[in-house]
Design a protein around this motif. Structure first.
Motif, PDB file in Angstrom:
ATOM      1  N   GLU A  38      30.895  47.245  27.134  1.00 30.20           N
ATOM      2  CA  GLU A  38      30.804  46.414  25.930  1.00 30.20           C
ATOM      3  C   GLU A  38      29.722  45.340  26.027  1.00 30.20           C
ATOM      4  OE1 GLU A  38      33.567  44.830  28.908  1.00 30.20           O
ATOM      5  OE2 GLU A  38      33.629  46.726  27.847  1.00 30.20           O
ATOM      6  N   LYS A  39      29.211  45.101  27.244  1.00 30.32           N
ATOM      7  CA  LYS A  39      28.131  44.142  27.499  1.00 30.32           C
ATOM      8  C   LYS A  39      28.400  42.757  26.906  1.00 30.32           C
ATOM      9  CE  LYS A  39      24.522  47.624  27.986  1.00 30.32           C
ATOM     10  NZ  LYS A  39      24.949  48.085  29.233  1.00 30.32           N
ATOM     11  N   ASN A  40      29.649  42.305  26.979  1.00 30.20           N
ATOM     12  CA  ASN A  40      29.942  40.972  26.436  1.00 30.20           C
ATOM     13  C   ASN A  40      30.313  39.960  27.515  1.00 30.20           C
ATOM     14  OD1 ASN A  40      32.416  42.073  26.994  1.00 30.20           O
ATOM     15  ND2 ASN A  40      33.327  41.642  25.010  1.00 30.20           N
ATOM     16  N   PHE A  41      29.964  40.259  28.788  1.00 32.60           N
ATOM     17  CA  PHE A  41      30.144  39.292  29.866  1.00 32.60           C
ATOM     18  C   PHE A  41      28.780  38.874  30.399  1.00 32.60           C
ATOM     19  CE2 PHE A  41      34.371  40.990  29.739  1.00 32.60           C
ATOM     20  CZ  PHE A  41      35.177  39.909  30.072  1.00 32.60           C
ATOM     21  N   VAL A  42      28.638  37.593  30.675  1.00 32.07           N
ATOM     22  CA  VAL A  42      27.393  37.020  31.174  1.00 32.07           C
ATOM     23  C   VAL A  42      27.650  36.475  32.576  1.00 32.07           C
ATOM     24  CG1 VAL A  42      25.662  35.229  30.783  1.00 32.07           C
ATOM     25  CG2 VAL A  42      26.720  36.368  28.833  1.00 32.07           C
ATOM     26  N   SER A  43      26.743  36.732  33.485  1.00 37.21           N
ATOM     27  CA  SER A  43      26.888  36.259  34.862  1.00 37.21           C
ATOM     28  C   SER A  43      26.863  34.740  34.922  1.00 37.21           C
ATOM     29  CB  SER A  43      25.754  36.815  35.728  1.00 37.21           C
ATOM     30  OG  SER A  43      25.772  36.227  37.004  1.00 37.21           O
ATOM     31  N   THR A  68      37.462  33.222  29.383  1.00 40.67           N
ATOM     32  CA  THR A  68      37.783  34.556  29.885  1.00 40.67           C
ATOM     33  C   THR A  68      36.718  34.939  30.895  1.00 40.67           C
ATOM     34  OG1 THR A  68      38.846  35.184  27.815  1.00 40.67           O
ATOM     35  CG2 THR A  68      38.165  36.977  29.272  1.00 40.67           C
ATOM     36  N   TYR A  69      37.157  35.302  32.090  1.00 39.03           N
ATOM     37  CA  TYR A  69      36.263  35.649  33.188  1.00 39.03           C
ATOM     38  C   TYR A  69      36.408  37.115  33.575  1.00 39.03           C
ATOM     39  CZ  TYR A  69      35.479  30.687  34.035  1.00 39.03           C
ATOM     40  OH  TYR A  69      35.125  29.377  33.907  1.00 39.03           O
ATOM     41  N   ARG A  70      35.361  37.616  34.219  1.00 39.04           N
ATOM     42  CA  ARG A  70      35.416  38.923  34.867  1.00 39.04           C
ATOM     43  C   ARG A  70      34.890  38.750  36.287  1.00 39.04           C
ATOM     44  NH1 ARG A  70      33.066  44.260  32.200  1.00 39.04           N
ATOM     45  NH2 ARG A  70      35.139  44.144  31.286  1.00 39.04           N
ATOM     46  N   ILE A  71      35.660  39.251  37.245  1.00 40.96           N
ATOM     47  CA  ILE A  71      35.187  39.358  38.615  1.00 40.96           C
ATOM     48  C   ILE A  71      34.862  40.827  38.833  1.00 40.96           C
ATOM     49  CG2 ILE A  71      35.784  39.191  41.059  1.00 40.96           C
ATOM     50  CD1 ILE A  71      37.650  36.914  40.393  1.00 40.96           C
ATOM     51  N   PHE A 108      40.305  38.188  33.107  1.00 39.59           N
ATOM     52  CA  PHE A 108      41.448  37.292  32.962  1.00 39.59           C
ATOM     53  C   PHE A 108      41.017  35.998  32.289  1.00 39.59           C
ATOM     54  CE2 PHE A 108      39.421  36.727  36.987  1.00 39.59           C
ATOM     55  CZ  PHE A 108      39.339  35.360  37.154  1.00 39.59           C
ATOM     56  N   LYS A 109      41.971  35.342  31.675  1.00 38.16           N
ATOM     57  CA  LYS A 109      41.730  34.068  31.015  1.00 38.16           C
ATOM     58  C   LYS A 109      42.557  33.006  31.723  1.00 38.16           C
ATOM     59  CE  LYS A 109      41.526  31.963  26.463  1.00 38.16           C
ATOM     60  NZ  LYS A 109      41.634  32.216  25.012  1.00 38.16           N
ATOM     61  N   VAL A 110      41.924  31.892  32.043  1.00 37.53           N
ATOM     62  CA  VAL A 110      42.657  30.820  32.723  1.00 37.53           C
ATOM     63  C   VAL A 110      43.042  29.749  31.709  1.00 37.53           C
ATOM     64  CG1 VAL A 110      41.675  31.221  35.002  1.00 37.53           C
ATOM     65  CG2 VAL A 110      40.496  29.714  33.457  1.00 37.53           C
ATOM     66  N   MET A 135      30.335  39.439  41.803  1.00 38.56           N
ATOM     67  CA  MET A 135      29.761  38.599  40.762  1.00 38.56           C
ATOM     68  C   MET A 135      30.871  38.136  39.842  1.00 38.56           C
ATOM     69  SD  MET A 135      26.292  40.740  39.883  1.00 38.56           S
ATOM     70  CE  MET A 135      25.408  39.407  39.106  1.00 38.56           C
ATOM     71  N   ILE A 136      30.671  36.971  39.268  1.00 36.96           N
ATOM     72  CA  ILE A 136      31.636  36.409  38.321  1.00 36.96           C
ATOM     73  C   ILE A 136      30.898  36.190  37.007  1.00 36.96           C
ATOM     74  CG2 ILE A 136      33.166  34.474  37.797  1.00 36.96           C
ATOM     75  CD1 ILE A 136      33.252  33.967  40.868  1.00 36.96           C
ATOM     76  N   GLY A 137      31.528  36.592  35.929  1.00 31.35           N
ATOM     77  CA  GLY A 137      30.932  36.390  34.618  1.00 31.35           C
ATOM     78  C   GLY A 137      31.949  35.822  33.664  1.00 31.35           C
ATOM     79  N   PHE A 138      31.464  35.353  32.544  1.00 32.66           N
ATOM     80  CA  PHE A 138      32.366  34.843  31.497  1.00 32.66           C
ATOM     81  C   PHE A 138      32.029  35.525  30.186  1.00 32.66           C
ATOM     82  CE2 PHE A 138      28.759  32.038  32.043  1.00 32.66           C
ATOM     83  CZ  PHE A 138      28.287  31.871  30.759  1.00 32.66           C
ATOM     84  N   LYS A 139      33.034  35.604  29.337  1.00 33.12           N
ATOM     85  CA  LYS A 139      32.882  36.297  28.064  1.00 33.12           C
ATOM     86  C   LYS A 139      32.051  35.451  27.111  1.00 33.12           C
ATOM     87  CE  LYS A 139      35.668  39.412  25.397  1.00 33.12           C
ATOM     88  NZ  LYS A 139      37.012  39.941  25.217  1.00 33.12           N
TER      89      LYS A 139
END
Length: 140
Positions: A38-43, A68-71, A108-110, A135-139
């Motif tokens: 979906e390419k909606n996360f940014v590093s 919302t983060y992605r690891i 996940f969302k904190v 890597m960690i990214g956020f929505k």
């Protein structure tokens, strides 16, 4: 004797070069995992890299409330080589992909801002040594 010393030094540098090159390839693979289809996360701009040999690496970061983060993590063609565990500063486990077949990424969302420690390790049943990239990214 000189030849042996030169060969040893050459082998040492070539070995480090192969490890560095391997890690560079894994960074690109990890970027693909981070962005997703979906390419909606940014590093977050950091690349967390460690060469592991039956050990763990720790990285510290802060997750901001409401985000919302992605690891994403990889250590080779089988993306399920890396185990990552998110802990609070007291060592309490917040999340581990170990319970989810070492999923190569997790969203996940904190609810609140929290400093965390992320441990990475290789799944010893699948790989005992090698480069691990996270890597960690956020929505967006």
């Amino acid at each position: 004797m000189k030849k042996l010393a030169l060969y040893s030094i050459f082998t040492l540098f070539v070995g480090f070069g192969v490890k560095a090159q391997d890690c560079e390839t894994l960074v690109k693979d990890c970027e693909v995992l981070l962005k997703g289809k979906e390419k909606n996360f940014v590093s977050d701009g950091q690349v967390y890299t460690a060469f592991l040999d039956r050990e763990k690496a720790e990285f510290k970061t802060t997750f901001f409330g409401g985000t919302t983060y992605r690891i994403a993590a990889t250590a080779g063609t089988d993306d399920e080589y890396v185990i990552f565990t998110v802990k609070d500063l007291q060592g309490n486990i917040i999340f581990s992909n170990r319970k989810y077949k070492n999923s190569s990424y997790w969203d996940f969302k904190v609810p609140i801002t929290i400093p965390v420690i992320i441990e990475t390790e290789l799944d010893m049943d699948k790989k005992i040594t090698g480069c691990a990239v996270m890597m960690i990214g956020f929505k967006r």
